[in-house]
Design a protein around this motif. Structure first.
Motif, PDB file in Angstrom:
ATOM      1  N   THR A 163      -5.341   2.878   3.560  1.00 48.05           N
ATOM      2  CA  THR A 163      -4.696   4.102   3.068  1.00 48.05           C
ATOM      3  C   THR A 163      -5.378   5.380   3.529  1.00 48.05           C
ATOM      4  N   ALA A 164      -6.613   5.290   4.024  1.00 45.96           N
ATOM      5  CA  ALA A 164      -7.349   6.501   4.402  1.00 45.96           C
ATOM      6  C   ALA A 164      -6.591   7.385   5.389  1.00 45.96           C
ATOM      7  N   PRO A 165      -6.016   6.836   6.477  1.00 40.43           N
ATOM      8  CA  PRO A 165      -5.279   7.701   7.405  1.00 40.43           C
ATOM      9  C   PRO A 165      -4.083   8.379   6.742  1.00 40.43           C
ATOM     10  N   LEU A 166      -3.413   7.654   5.836  1.00 41.52           N
ATOM     11  CA  LEU A 166      -2.258   8.225   5.134  1.00 41.52           C
ATOM     12  C   LEU A 166      -2.693   9.392   4.258  1.00 41.52           C
ATOM     13  N   ILE A 167      -3.784   9.218   3.511  1.00 37.82           N
ATOM     14  CA  ILE A 167      -4.272  10.284   2.635  1.00 37.82           C
ATOM     15  C   ILE A 167      -4.642  11.511   3.452  1.00 37.82           C
ATOM     16  N   GLU A 168      -5.322  11.314   4.572  1.00 39.97           N
ATOM     17  CA  GLU A 168      -5.757  12.453   5.365  1.00 39.97           C
ATOM     18  C   GLU A 168      -4.586  13.156   6.037  1.00 39.97           C
ATOM     19  N   ASP A 169      -3.609  12.394   6.509  1.00 39.29           N
ATOM     20  CA  ASP A 169      -2.407  13.014   7.080  1.00 39.29           C
ATOM     21  C   ASP A 169      -1.642  13.784   6.009  1.00 39.29           C
ATOM     22  N   SER A 170      -1.589  13.220   4.799  1.00 38.56           N
ATOM     23  CA  SER A 170      -0.900  13.881   3.693  1.00 38.56           C
ATOM     24  C   SER A 170      -1.573  15.206   3.354  1.00 38.56           C
ATOM     25  N   PHE A 171      -2.895  15.200   3.324  1.00 34.41           N
ATOM     26  CA  PHE A 171      -3.621  16.434   3.023  1.00 34.41           C
ATOM     27  C   PHE A 171      -3.343  17.503   4.065  1.00 34.41           C
ATOM     28  N   GLU A 255      10.094  17.349  -0.816  1.00 31.71           N
ATOM     29  CA  GLU A 255      10.585  16.175  -0.095  1.00 31.71           C
ATOM     30  C   GLU A 255       9.480  15.456   0.665  1.00 31.71           C
ATOM     31  N   LYS A 256       8.580  16.191   1.295  1.00 31.55           N
ATOM     32  CA  LYS A 256       7.587  15.567   2.165  1.00 31.55           C
ATOM     33  C   LYS A 256       6.299  15.183   1.453  1.00 31.55           C
ATOM     34  N   GLN A 257       6.042  15.776   0.283  1.00 35.18           N
ATOM     35  CA  GLN A 257       4.804  15.481  -0.422  1.00 35.18           C
ATOM     36  C   GLN A 257       5.027  14.929  -1.832  1.00 35.18           C
ATOM     37  N   VAL A 258       5.846  15.595  -2.612  1.00 37.03           N
ATOM     38  CA  VAL A 258       6.060  15.137  -3.987  1.00 37.03           C
ATOM     39  C   VAL A 258       6.830  13.818  -4.002  1.00 37.03           C
ATOM     40  N   ARG A 259       7.789  13.654  -3.099  1.00 42.66           N
ATOM     41  CA  ARG A 259       8.530  12.392  -3.048  1.00 42.66           C
ATOM     42  C   ARG A 259       7.609  11.183  -2.794  1.00 42.66           C
ATOM     43  N   PRO A 260       6.752  11.189  -1.759  1.00 41.60           N
ATOM     44  CA  PRO A 260       5.842  10.036  -1.598  1.00 41.60           C
ATOM     45  C   PRO A 260       4.960   9.803  -2.808  1.00 41.60           C
ATOM     46  N   LEU A 283       5.863   4.146   1.600  1.00 35.77           N
ATOM     47  CA  LEU A 283       5.967   5.586   1.362  1.00 35.77           C
ATOM     48  C   LEU A 283       6.638   6.222   2.572  1.00 35.77           C
ATOM     49  N   ASP A 284       7.951   6.056   2.624  1.00 32.15           N
ATOM     50  CA  ASP A 284       8.752   6.609   3.718  1.00 32.15           C
ATOM     51  C   ASP A 284       8.211   6.214   5.090  1.00 32.15           C
ATOM     52  N   GLY A 285       8.061   4.900   5.264  1.00 29.22           N
ATOM     53  CA  GLY A 285       7.683   4.384   6.564  1.00 29.22           C
ATOM     54  C   GLY A 285       6.213   4.077   6.734  1.00 29.22           C
ATOM     55  N   ARG A 286       5.399   4.399   5.729  1.00 31.27           N
ATOM     56  CA  ARG A 286       3.968   4.090   5.811  1.00 31.27           C
ATOM     57  C   ARG A 286       3.580   3.248   4.597  1.00 31.27           C
ATOM     58  N   SER A 287       2.894   2.166   4.852  1.00 32.30           N
ATOM     59  CA  SER A 287       2.565   1.211   3.789  1.00 32.30           C
ATOM     60  C   SER A 287       1.304   1.630   3.050  1.00 32.30           C
ATOM     61  N   TRP A 288       1.366   1.517   1.719  1.00 27.87           N
ATOM     62  CA  TRP A 288       0.225   1.834   0.848  1.00 27.87           C
ATOM     63  C   TRP A 288      -0.087   0.586   0.031  1.00 27.87           C
ATOM     64  N   THR A 289      -1.321   0.109   0.096  1.00 34.20           N
ATOM     65  CA  THR A 289      -1.758  -1.045  -0.691  1.00 34.20           C
ATOM     66  C   THR A 289      -3.018  -0.684  -1.443  1.00 34.20           C
ATOM     67  N   ARG A 327      15.222  14.076  -2.579  1.00 37.83           N
ATOM     68  CA  ARG A 327      15.133  12.620  -2.721  1.00 37.83           C
ATOM     69  C   ARG A 327      14.049  12.209  -3.723  1.00 37.83           C
ATOM     70  N   CYS A 328      13.964  12.976  -4.794  1.00 42.03           N
ATOM     71  CA  CYS A 328      12.991  12.696  -5.860  1.00 42.03           C
ATOM     72  C   CYS A 328      13.655  12.173  -7.128  1.00 42.03           C
TER      73      CYS A 328
END
Length: 335
Positions: A163-171, A255-260, A283-289, A327-328
């Motif tokens: 999940t680290a890459p997802l969190i950093e991209d999200s930030f 849409e891009k942040q609150v939805r995920p 999470l819209d195409g990216r897997s979170w475990t 889409r929330c």
């Protein structure tokens, strides 16, 4: 009985900063007290749980958990209000505050404890604040203990190798979206701070104080930097805006942040309810475990609360349309 509120907080605690900022904005007489070796005994008189902030009231009662603290105080000190008059904007503010508390904290926690440089910075500041009278040797031992414990606790917010890459991209994307939104206004909903500002700004301000996340924010995010500095002691500069003026830059954030975040929160709630030890969600195409532990039960509880607030807006067609566009809506109406 004291004649003012006392806020027992932590030097690098975002939730402490959130409550302190709120008290300053409302002009509520208070004393800011760092929870350290000198104040621990007094703090324990009011803390049911070993967390900050803890607020001691003039009536000698203890309040904990930043959002309930603010809600309790807002019921007593209604002006200046942190809630827009519009039911639509009030709920969106409450939703973004929830996003800040739960997803913004993932940004902060991950960056603070994922890298050596940030771990060292955080532990030095923690030890300096909680052990003001200790020797250098004692501080070094405490710093080593804290670093060892905290650097192994990424599971608390779901930070792991996957999940680290997802969190950093999200930030990085979230910072860009928030900066664009704040480029033409002082606060998230216009000319005065809302509940959303207190929740989200505190997390980002704390991230700004860490080496890695701080460098990201300092590189081209001038509007965010002005905002988080302003939120240390916020002042009303105007009125809340209308949805029509907020929509162009707030909808992308929803849409891009609150939805995920809501997708994650709904999946977490299902996992907690079923007693699962781990869950995976798209999470819209990216897997979170991530593993499911004690903190995730609190997140499930907070989702129930934001769903309850949304249910009170059941006849609000404007709000429903906004959330459907972003889409929330589905995650807020699921049982």
């Amino acid at each position: 009985m004291a004649d003012k509120y006392r806020i027992f907080g932590g030097a690098i605690s975002p939730y402490s900063a959130k409550v302190r900022s709120y008290f300053r904005y409302k002009g509520i007489p208070h004393e800011w007290i760092l929870r350290d070796t000198n104040t621990m005994a007094e703090y324990k008189k009011y803390a049911r749980l070993p967390i900050v902030p803890t607020v001691a009231t003039p009536n000698d009662e203890g309040l904990q958990d930043s959002t309930p603290i603010i809600e309790t105080m807002e019921a007593q000190v209604s002006e200046p209000s942190i809630h827009p008059d519009s039911g639509t904007l009030r709920f969106l503010s409450e939703l973004i505050e929830e996003f800040g508390d739960e997803w913004g904290n993932k940004w902060l926690f991950h960056y603070r404890w994922a890298r050596d440089v940030d771990q060292r910075s955080a532990t030095e500041r923690i030890v300096a604040s909680i052990m003001p009278d200790s020797s250098g040797e004692e501080r070094e031992k405490m710093a080593q203990d804290i670093r060892a414990r905290m650097s192994d606790r990424g599971w608390v917010i779901g930070s792991n190798d996957k999940t680290a890459p997802l969190i950093e991209d999200s930030f990085k994307e979230g910072a860009q979206l928030i900066d664009q939104h704040l480029a033409s206004r002082s606060y998230l909903f216009g000319g005065r701070p809302s509940l959303a500002d207190f929740g989200l700004a505190a997390q980002i301000h704390q991230a700004w104080g860490d080496p890695t996340a701080g460098a990201i924010l300092a590189s081209g995010h001038d509007a965010i930097c002005r905002w988080i500095d302003k939120m240390l002691d916020p002042k009303a500069e105007g009125e809340f805006e209308t949805w029509s003026s907020l929509q162009p830059t707030l909808t992308p954030l929803l849409e891009k942040q609150v939805r995920p975040f809501l997708l994650w929160s709904a999946a977490n709630a299902v996992a907690v309810e079923s007693g699962a030890e781990e869950f995976t969600v798209d999470l819209d195409g990216r897997s979170w475990t991530q593993t499911v532990g004690g903190p995730q039960r609190y997140h499930a509880k907070s989702l129930r609360e934001i769903r309850r607030k949304y249910s009170e807006q059941h006849s609000n067609s404007e709000l429903r349309e906004i959330l459907e566009t972003a889409r929330c809506n589905e995650m807020l109406t699921s049982d």
